[in-house]
Design a protein around this motif. Structure first.
Motif, short mmCIF file in Angstrom:
data_model
loop_
_atom_site.label_atom_id
_atom_site.label_comp_id
_atom_site.label_asym_id
_atom_site.label_seq_id
_atom_site.Cartn_x
_atom_site.Cartn_y
_atom_site.Cartn_z
N THR A 14 0.83 -1.20 0.00
CA THR A 14 0.00 0.00 0.00
C THR A 14 0.87 1.25 0.00
OG1 THR A 14 -1.79 -1.15 1.13
CG2 THR A 14 -1.82 1.26 1.23
N ARG A 15 1.89 1.28 0.82
CA ARG A 15 2.79 2.44 0.84
C ARG A 15 3.55 2.57 -0.47
NH1 ARG A 15 3.45 0.89 6.50
NH2 ARG A 15 5.32 -0.30 5.96
N LEU A 16 3.98 1.45 -1.03
CA LEU A 16 4.65 1.48 -2.33
C LEU A 16 3.74 2.06 -3.40
CD1 LEU A 16 6.93 0.74 -4.33
CD2 LEU A 16 5.89 -1.54 -4.49
N ARG A 17 2.50 1.62 -3.43
CA ARG A 17 1.56 2.11 -4.44
C ARG A 17 1.28 3.60 -4.26
NH1 ARG A 17 -3.26 -1.86 -3.70
NH2 ARG A 17 -4.20 -0.68 -5.42
N CYS A 18 1.17 4.05 -3.02
CA CYS A 18 0.99 5.49 -2.76
C CYS A 18 2.18 6.29 -3.28
CB CYS A 18 0.84 5.75 -1.26
SG CYS A 18 -0.75 5.29 -0.55
N VAL A 19 3.37 5.83 -2.96
CA VAL A 19 4.58 6.54 -3.40
C VAL A 19 4.67 6.54 -4.92
CG1 VAL A 19 7.11 6.49 -3.39
CG2 VAL A 19 5.85 6.24 -1.24
N LEU A 20 4.39 5.42 -5.55
CA LEU A 20 4.44 5.36 -7.02
C LEU A 20 3.49 6.37 -7.65
CD1 LEU A 20 4.64 1.52 -7.67
CD2 LEU A 20 6.43 3.22 -8.08
N LEU A 21 2.27 6.45 -7.14
CA LEU A 21 1.32 7.42 -7.69
C LEU A 21 1.80 8.85 -7.45
CD1 LEU A 21 -2.13 5.82 -6.83
CD2 LEU A 21 -1.25 6.34 -9.10
N GLN A 54 8.18 9.89 8.58
CA GLN A 54 9.57 9.54 8.28
C GLN A 54 10.23 10.52 7.31
OE1 GLN A 54 11.17 7.33 10.05
NE2 GLN A 54 9.26 6.93 11.13
N GLY A 55 9.49 11.54 6.89
CA GLY A 55 10.07 12.60 6.06
C GLY A 55 10.01 12.36 4.57
N LEU A 56 9.36 11.28 4.13
CA LEU A 56 9.29 11.03 2.70
C LEU A 56 8.22 11.88 2.02
CD1 LEU A 56 10.53 9.34 0.43
CD2 LEU A 56 8.79 7.60 0.89
N LEU A 57 7.13 12.14 2.73
CA LEU A 57 6.03 12.93 2.18
C LEU A 57 5.81 14.20 3.00
CD1 LEU A 57 3.25 10.23 1.57
CD2 LEU A 57 5.08 10.96 0.02
N LYS A 58 5.15 15.15 2.37
CA LYS A 58 4.65 16.33 3.08
C LYS A 58 3.17 16.43 2.78
CE LYS A 58 5.53 19.58 -0.63
NZ LYS A 58 6.04 20.87 -1.02
N ASP A 59 2.47 17.17 3.62
CA ASP A 59 1.04 17.35 3.39
C ASP A 59 0.69 18.81 3.49
OD1 ASP A 59 1.29 17.68 6.14
OD2 ASP A 59 -0.55 16.62 6.60
N ARG A 60 -0.45 19.15 2.92
CA ARG A 60 -0.99 20.50 3.06
C ARG A 60 -2.50 20.38 3.09
NH1 ARG A 60 -3.29 23.12 -1.31
NH2 ARG A 60 -3.00 22.02 -3.27
N ARG A 61 -3.11 21.24 3.85
CA ARG A 61 -4.58 21.25 3.94
C ARG A 61 -5.12 22.42 3.14
NH1 ARG A 61 -6.36 17.76 7.71
NH2 ARG A 61 -4.78 16.97 9.13
N PRO A 75 17.53 12.88 0.96
CA PRO A 75 18.97 12.59 0.86
C PRO A 75 19.38 12.40 -0.61
CG PRO A 75 17.91 11.14 2.45
CD PRO A 75 16.82 11.91 1.77
N GLN A 76 20.58 12.76 -0.92
CA GLN A 76 21.08 12.68 -2.30
C GLN A 76 20.93 11.28 -2.90
OE1 GLN A 76 21.96 15.33 -3.98
NE2 GLN A 76 22.45 14.25 -5.84
N TRP A 77 21.13 10.26 -2.12
CA TRP A 77 21.06 8.88 -2.63
C TRP A 77 19.63 8.49 -3.02
CZ3 TRP A 77 17.78 5.64 -0.13
CH2 TRP A 77 17.45 5.95 1.19
N LEU A 82 13.88 7.39 -6.43
CA LEU A 82 12.50 7.83 -6.65
C LEU A 82 12.23 8.09 -8.13
CD1 LEU A 82 12.05 10.19 -3.58
CD2 LEU A 82 11.00 7.94 -3.92
N THR A 83 13.20 8.67 -8.81
CA THR A 83 13.06 8.93 -10.25
C THR A 83 12.90 7.62 -11.01
OG1 THR A 83 14.38 10.94 -10.06
CG2 THR A 83 14.17 9.98 -12.26
N GLU A 84 13.73 6.65 -10.69
CA GLU A 84 13.65 5.36 -11.37
C GLU A 84 12.34 4.64 -11.05
OE1 GLU A 84 15.51 3.95 -13.79
OE2 GLU A 84 16.48 5.90 -13.81
N LEU A 85 11.86 4.75 -9.82
CA LEU A 85 10.56 4.15 -9.49
C LEU A 85 9.46 4.73 -10.38
CD1 LEU A 85 10.57 3.98 -5.59
CD2 LEU A 85 10.52 2.05 -7.17
N GLY A 86 9.49 6.03 -10.56
CA GLY A 86 8.49 6.69 -11.40
C GLY A 86 8.59 6.32 -12.86
#
Length: 114
Positions: A14-21, A54-61, A75-77, A82-86
């Motif tokens: 579920t987290r993987l699918r969220c990040v991919l989208l 964990q700092g991977l996402l941000k949110d706004r209301r 982080p640089q690494w 993330l680019t390759e995942l996309g």
């Protein structure tokens, strides 16, 4: 964020699918992710909160809507991963139904002029 934590976060589908989208589509509302992943709002919100804490996402209301996107400071690494995942065609094919459900969504907040 360290590599162990990042890959542990993405070990949940579920987290993987969220990040991919989010990598592919940019900012999305919780309701869009609920529709795309065909999961309950509490489940999606719980996973998004984990990724945000964990700092991977941000949110706004914005009014009643909560939008999530990738946090800019990574982080640089992590940036090329993330680019390759996309860009990964195999993942795009595997989770094409998520994209199809998102595109078929009748009402997308902030995108319909309402």
């Amino acid at each position: 964020m360290n590599p162990h934590l990042f890959f542990k976060l993405l070990s949940d589908e579920t987290r993987l699918r969220c990040v991919l989208l989010l990598v592919r589509r940019g900012e999305l509302c919780v309701c869009e992710l609920v529709e795309a992943l065909n999961e309950s709002q509490p489940k999606i919100s719980r996973h998004l909160a984990s990724l945000r804490s964990q700092g991977l996402l941000k949110d706004r209301r914005q009014g009643q809507w909560v939008y999530y996107s990738l946090a800019e400071a990574q982080p640089q690494w992590l940036v090329p991963i993330l680019t390759e995942l996309g860009n990964a065609e195999q993942l795009a094919t595997l989770y094409q139904a998520d994209i199809d459900r998102l595109q078929a969504m009748n009402y997308r907040p902030g995108r319909c002029g309402n």
